[in-house]
Design an enzyme around this catalytic site. Sequence first.
Site, PDB file in Angstrom:
ATOM      1  N   CYS A   1      -5.398   8.078   8.858  1.00 48.34           N
ATOM      2  CA  CYS A   1      -5.811   7.605  10.054  1.00 48.34           C
ATOM      3  C   CYS A   1      -5.248   8.565  11.279  1.00 48.34           C
ATOM      4  CB  CYS A   1      -5.178   6.384  10.521  1.00 48.34           C
ATOM      5  SG  CYS A   1      -5.885   5.049   9.526  1.00 48.34           S
TER       6      CYS A   1
ATOM      7  N   ASP B   1       3.715   0.514  12.058  1.00 48.54           N
ATOM      8  CA  ASP B   1       2.643  -0.133  11.361  1.00 48.54           C
ATOM      9  C   ASP B   1       2.367  -1.464  11.901  1.00 48.54           C
ATOM     10  OD1 ASP B   1       2.338   2.202  10.300  1.00 48.54           O
ATOM     11  OD2 ASP B   1       3.051   1.615   8.255  1.00 48.54           O
TER      12      ASP B   1
ATOM     13  N   ARG C   1      -9.128   0.065   3.760  1.00 50.35           N
ATOM     14  CA  ARG C   1      -8.313   1.032   2.995  1.00 50.35           C
ATOM     15  C   ARG C   1      -6.935   0.639   2.852  1.00 50.35           C
ATOM     16  NH1 ARG C   1      -6.980   5.436   6.524  1.00 50.35           N
ATOM     17  NH2 ARG C   1      -5.408   5.290   5.288  1.00 50.35           N
TER      18      ARG C   1
ATOM     19  N   LYS D   1       0.845  -1.295   0.079  1.00 48.37           N
ATOM     20  CA  LYS D   1      -0.059  -0.144  -0.011  1.00 48.37           C
ATOM     21  C   LYS D   1       0.871   1.051  -0.271  1.00 48.37           C
ATOM     22  CE  LYS D   1      -1.708   1.775   4.168  1.00 48.37           C
ATOM     23  NZ  LYS D   1      -1.593   3.534   4.029  1.00 48.37           N
ATOM     24  N   ASN D   2       1.690   1.481   0.929  1.00 47.60           N
ATOM     25  CA  ASN D   2       2.466   2.792   1.271  1.00 47.60           C
ATOM     26  C   ASN D   2       3.499   2.959   0.045  1.00 47.60           C
ATOM     27  OD1 ASN D   2       0.920   3.160   3.245  1.00 47.60           O
ATOM     28  ND2 ASN D   2       2.540   2.540   4.737  1.00 47.60           N
TER      29      ASN D   2
ATOM     30  N   ARG E   1       0.977  14.182  13.226  1.00 42.53           N
ATOM     31  CA  ARG E   1       1.341  14.017  11.557  1.00 42.53           C
ATOM     32  C   ARG E   1       1.481  15.536  10.986  1.00 42.53           C
ATOM     33  NH1 ARG E   1      -1.774   9.005   9.260  1.00 42.53           N
ATOM     34  NH2 ARG E   1       0.237   8.476   8.451  1.00 42.53           N
ATOM     35  N   PRO E   2       2.515  16.010  11.312  1.00 42.31           N
ATOM     36  CA  PRO E   2       2.751  17.348  10.833  1.00 42.31           C
ATOM     37  C   PRO E   2       3.282  17.166   9.390  1.00 42.31           C
ATOM     38  CG  PRO E   2       4.381  16.874  12.333  1.00 42.31           C
ATOM     39  CD  PRO E   2       3.434  15.795  12.594  1.00 42.31           C
ATOM     40  N   ILE E   3       3.540  18.022   8.577  1.00 41.17           N
ATOM     41  CA  ILE E   3       4.151  17.989   7.205  1.00 41.17           C
ATOM     42  C   ILE E   3       5.294  19.102   6.913  1.00 41.17           C
ATOM     43  CG2 ILE E   3       2.405  16.583   5.923  1.00 41.17           C
ATOM     44  CD1 ILE E   3       1.641  19.411   4.390  1.00 41.17           C
TER      45      ILE E   3
END
Length: 417
Positions: free
Chosen positions: A116, A304, A397, A22-23, A121-123
């Site tokens: 999720c 994960d 998902r 997936k990733n 979860r900053p960017i």
Amino acid sequence: MSKIVVHGGYSLSGEICVGGAKNSAVALIPASILCGEEVLLKNVPNISDIGALEDILTSLGCEVSRGDHSLKIDSSCMVNAVIPCDLSSKLRASYYFMGALLGKYRRVKMCFPGGCSIGERPINLHLKGFEKLGATVLEEDGNFTIYADKLIGDDIFLDVPSVGATINIMLAAVLAKGKTVIDNAAREPHIVDVANMLNQMGAKISGQGTSKIEIIGVDSLHGTEYSVVPDMIEAGTYVIIASLLGKGLKVSGLVPEHIESLTSKLEEAGVHLKVGKNFIQVDEVSDYHSIDIKTMGYPGFPTDLQQVLVPFLVSCSGTSHIEETMYENRFMNVPDTVKMGANIQVNDAQFATIYGKSELVGKKVEATDLRGGASMIICGLIAEGTTVITNVGHILRGYEDIVGKLKKVGAHIEIEE
Ligand code: EPU
């Protein structure tokens, strides 16, 4: 809303085949638009996150056609439209369109990505990377406009080895002028996969898989055909299931080195794994004892798989410890696991202590997030009685046909609309 119903306590035997990652796929799809020609992706998992990316591609004017585990993307007629927020908010990986569109058009406008709720979860590191390449970043209420007259390669040090920032900077830098060096880069197999596909398209990337990636900008890229690497997290999930319930259960189509951080821990706990070139098999389940894990970037123990390992630790005798170093909110599966009979204490959102061994009993529980949902399925498989898991959209998902794959090896599991 669909739910998954699991009747626990059955041994599993036969073969489960792992699909494409997936990733990796979610990054290869945005990467494919960098060429303006046709890209054929193979071994693409059939999961809803891929469908969400297809919708984004279509909104940008790309022609997309889905085959059996393949995706043909023709970006020759694409336009640099604003990606609608309701599409980008469906998944985290929509942020790869920031790097890809900035690299291709020198301008991109989109909202903060979804995904999720496992932490803040900053960017900031993605944006810092774009700025180092010469872009201006404007943000208003979660809406980003990122633009540059030209992108020029530079040395970029990542404060933490972020998977997303490493890939996004690669996407923006492949068509920049000159050399970009990403230092303290993430090293996950999906990063190697993205670099390898871009190189097949004509990019000049080296050092992928190490903490220093060098990208020499090129003028253009061309179409290609590429097969997505096997999913290390899906593989790890089924190897954990095999450790708990396997009676001659083979997990095939995986790369054993990619999950060595997991298999070495399972072996430490007493699991007998038969490891082949591209499979891992568990012939017999025995009694296991406690282990400690700490989540880290690759090749360390992946965050994960942390939630997915919880039912295993619950089944070990003795006290196990988890230290979660990546996300502030990745124990959302614990309350429902406790409801089923586990004895787990969470401290400071970063540490969990699991007092084993506990026998679980089926209950009505929730998939709070993708990996937390997979964890609840495993709890259901080992529990006595029936477990009903709600909110299973999260699971679908990221895991292709998880119900069908488990059913085929003897699990008593159904998905109900
Ligand atoms: N971070 C920052 N600033 C940034 C980016 C990241 O501080 O600009 C921090 C994060 O807060 C986190 C750490 O760096 O503490 C690592 O985050 P990373 O950027 O590596 O994660 P990500 O790109 O958001 C991807 C996967 C996740 C997986 C992580 C770690 C995708 C779409 N998502 O997320 O996958 O947990 O890498 O391996 O590739 C999942 O599949 O369940 C999942 C959540």
